[in-house]
Write a protein that holds these residues in place. Sequence first.
Motif, PDB file in Angstrom:
ATOM      1  N   UNK A  20      20.488  33.395  36.323  1.00 17.76           N
ATOM      2  CA  UNK A  20      21.382  33.540  37.463  1.00 17.76           C
ATOM      3  C   UNK A  20      20.679  33.045  38.722  1.00 17.76           C
ATOM      4  N   UNK A  21      21.394  32.220  39.489  1.00 18.82           N
ATOM      5  CA  UNK A  21      20.857  31.760  40.768  1.00 18.82           C
ATOM      6  C   UNK A  21      21.574  32.392  41.957  1.00 18.82           C
ATOM      7  N   UNK A  22      22.872  32.680  41.786  1.00 17.17           N
ATOM      8  CA  UNK A  22      23.622  33.280  42.897  1.00 17.17           C
ATOM      9  C   UNK A  22      24.927  33.853  42.374  1.00 17.17           C
ATOM     10  N   UNK A  23      25.524  34.751  43.141  1.00 19.14           N
ATOM     11  CA  UNK A  23      26.860  35.262  42.848  1.00 19.14           C
ATOM     12  C   UNK A  23      27.672  35.225  44.135  1.00 19.14           C
ATOM     13  N   UNK A  24      28.995  35.131  43.996  1.00 19.46           N
ATOM     14  CA  UNK A  24      29.880  35.105  45.163  1.00 19.46           C
ATOM     15  C   UNK A  24      31.203  35.766  44.813  1.00 19.46           C
ATOM     16  N   UNK A  25      31.602  36.751  45.595  1.00 13.83           N
ATOM     17  CA  UNK A  25      32.905  37.385  45.394  1.00 13.83           C
ATOM     18  C   UNK A  25      33.963  36.479  46.015  1.00 13.83           C
ATOM     19  N   UNK A  26      34.903  35.994  45.221  1.00 18.09           N
ATOM     20  CA  UNK A  26      35.911  35.047  45.676  1.00 18.09           C
ATOM     21  C   UNK A  26      37.175  35.729  46.171  1.00 18.09           C
ATOM     22  N   UNK A  28      47.307  33.003  33.402  1.00 19.97           N
ATOM     23  CA  UNK A  28      47.052  34.187  34.214  1.00 19.97           C
ATOM     24  C   UNK A  28      45.639  34.094  34.764  1.00 19.97           C
ATOM     25  N   UNK A  29      45.096  35.209  35.268  1.00 17.19           N
ATOM     26  CA  UNK A  29      43.784  35.151  35.921  1.00 17.19           C
ATOM     27  C   UNK A  29      42.674  34.680  34.991  1.00 17.19           C
ATOM     28  N   UNK A  30      42.794  34.967  33.683  1.00 14.55           N
ATOM     29  CA  UNK A  30      41.747  34.545  32.760  1.00 14.55           C
ATOM     30  C   UNK A  30      41.724  33.028  32.577  1.00 14.55           C
ATOM     31  N   UNK A  55      47.105  40.073  42.449  1.00 10.38           N
ATOM     32  CA  UNK A  55      47.719  40.363  43.746  1.00 10.38           C
ATOM     33  C   UNK A  55      47.619  39.145  44.660  1.00 10.38           C
ATOM     34  N   UNK A  56      48.353  39.177  45.756  1.00  5.36           N
ATOM     35  CA  UNK A  56      48.404  38.029  46.666  1.00  5.36           C
ATOM     36  C   UNK A  56      47.029  37.693  47.237  1.00  5.36           C
ATOM     37  N   UNK A  57      46.180  38.691  47.382  1.00 11.12           N
ATOM     38  CA  UNK A  57      44.843  38.443  47.915  1.00 11.12           C
ATOM     39  C   UNK A  57      44.016  37.547  46.997  1.00 11.12           C
ATOM     40  N   UNK A  58      44.475  37.340  45.744  1.00 10.70           N
ATOM     41  CA  UNK A  58      43.766  36.477  44.803  1.00 10.70           C
ATOM     42  C   UNK A  58      44.258  35.033  44.834  1.00 10.70           C
ATOM     43  N   UNK A  59      45.286  34.746  45.663  1.00  6.80           N
ATOM     44  CA  UNK A  59      45.732  33.361  45.799  1.00  6.80           C
ATOM     45  C   UNK A  59      44.592  32.526  46.389  1.00  6.80           C
ATOM     46  N   UNK A  67      52.577  26.862  41.842  1.00  5.83           N
ATOM     47  CA  UNK A  67      53.317  28.087  42.108  1.00  5.83           C
ATOM     48  C   UNK A  67      52.385  29.278  41.902  1.00  5.83           C
ATOM     49  N   UNK A  68      52.064  29.995  42.972  1.00  6.27           N
ATOM     50  CA  UNK A  68      51.250  31.197  42.873  1.00  6.27           C
ATOM     51  C   UNK A  68      52.154  32.403  42.642  1.00  6.27           C
ATOM     52  N   UNK A  69      51.768  33.254  41.712  1.00  7.55           N
ATOM     53  CA  UNK A  69      52.574  34.414  41.341  1.00  7.55           C
ATOM     54  C   UNK A  69      51.688  35.659  41.348  1.00  7.55           C
ATOM     55  N   UNK A  70      52.081  36.670  42.128  1.00  6.61           N
ATOM     56  CA  UNK A  70      51.341  37.933  42.183  1.00  6.61           C
ATOM     57  C   UNK A  70      51.971  38.931  41.218  1.00  6.61           C
ATOM     58  N   UNK A  71      51.158  39.506  40.347  1.00  6.02           N
ATOM     59  CA  UNK A  71      51.666  40.452  39.357  1.00  6.02           C
ATOM     60  C   UNK A  71      52.059  41.781  39.997  1.00  6.02           C
ATOM     61  N   UNK A  72      51.251  42.226  40.957  1.00  2.93           N
ATOM     62  CA  UNK A  72      51.552  43.454  41.715  1.00  2.93           C
ATOM     63  C   UNK A  72      51.907  44.634  40.825  1.00  2.93           C
ATOM     64  N   UNK A  73      51.094  44.872  39.801  1.00  8.59           N
ATOM     65  CA  UNK A  73      51.276  46.040  38.957  1.00  8.59           C
ATOM     66  C   UNK A  73      52.146  45.850  37.741  1.00  8.59           C
ATOM     67  N   UNK A  74      52.831  44.734  37.633  1.00  4.25           N
ATOM     68  CA  UNK A  74      53.662  44.472  36.451  1.00  4.25           C
ATOM     69  C   UNK A  74      52.770  44.136  35.260  1.00  4.25           C
ATOM     70  N   UNK A  75      53.366  44.059  34.078  1.00  2.00           N
ATOM     71  CA  UNK A  75      52.603  43.725  32.881  1.00  2.00           C
ATOM     72  C   UNK A  75      52.036  42.323  32.956  1.00  2.00           C
TER      73      UNK A  75
END
Length: 267
Positions: free
Chosen positions: A20-26, A152-154, A180-184, A197-205
């Motif tokens: 590991x050289x570095x990490x960054x929260x995106x 999806x996110x994966x 969530x929208x903050x992940x756009x 097209x960005x889509x926020x799950x917001x708690x849905x399956x």
Amino acid sequence: MSLLPKVRMPRTRRMITLEVRATERLSPAFLSVTLGGRELAHLEPMGRDQTVRLFFPRAGQRRLRMPSRDSEAWMAELLLMPKASRPWVRNYTVRRVRPELGELDIEFALHADGPAAAWARGARPGDPAGVFDMGITHLPPEDAGWQLLVGDESALPAILAILDDAPGSLTADVFLEVPERADFRTGLRVPEGVTVHWLARDGAGPGAAALDAVRRAEPRPGRGYAWVAGESRLATGVRRHLVREWAMPKSDIAFHGYWRQGRSSVG
């Protein structure tokens, strides 16, 4: 007909030990880990959705014990290791490679409390990790006039990497579902013919928003190619819709169930 995805493998490959050289929260759901080392010179950058087996130590292990075999025989070798020294192994997309610096980036979706997410959260410079190249599956036919990319996110890192390598002439519809929208992601540079097209799950399956969006979309004229990945039901649901409603040949659809809700990965 086989449902195994088509894969283009690198010309040569070997077990590669890095650190590991570095990490960054995106964003709330994403963390990038930069790995580097001299052995990265043995990785053939292929771009697109280039996938590697990522090896990392289990909690409490002082060092990383990598398999020694540079073939699929590594799996048997790994299983024969005592659990006390056996590393975790998971599949991840190479987000970026910087050969001149001996570095590559892997983005982790922190959607679960599994071993990989826990390791990424706690990763520090100098921590060991290893990779083994698994090739690419984004292989559109030359005469495909348009593409459909869904995930999806994966699958987000893979789709973003595919777009990074896309020719300027690409015509595509892209559906990206994140928690969530903050992940756009803002500021993406894509060809003029690409609509994201960005889509926020917001708690849905997981996968529901992306699958619904694809069902409401219309196919473009001519031959297309679809690359779909993410939670298992999203991948199979989109494929089923494309075959039944869009009349897309199964051979023009690459689909991958990266994970299944409620079930942990093996290894």
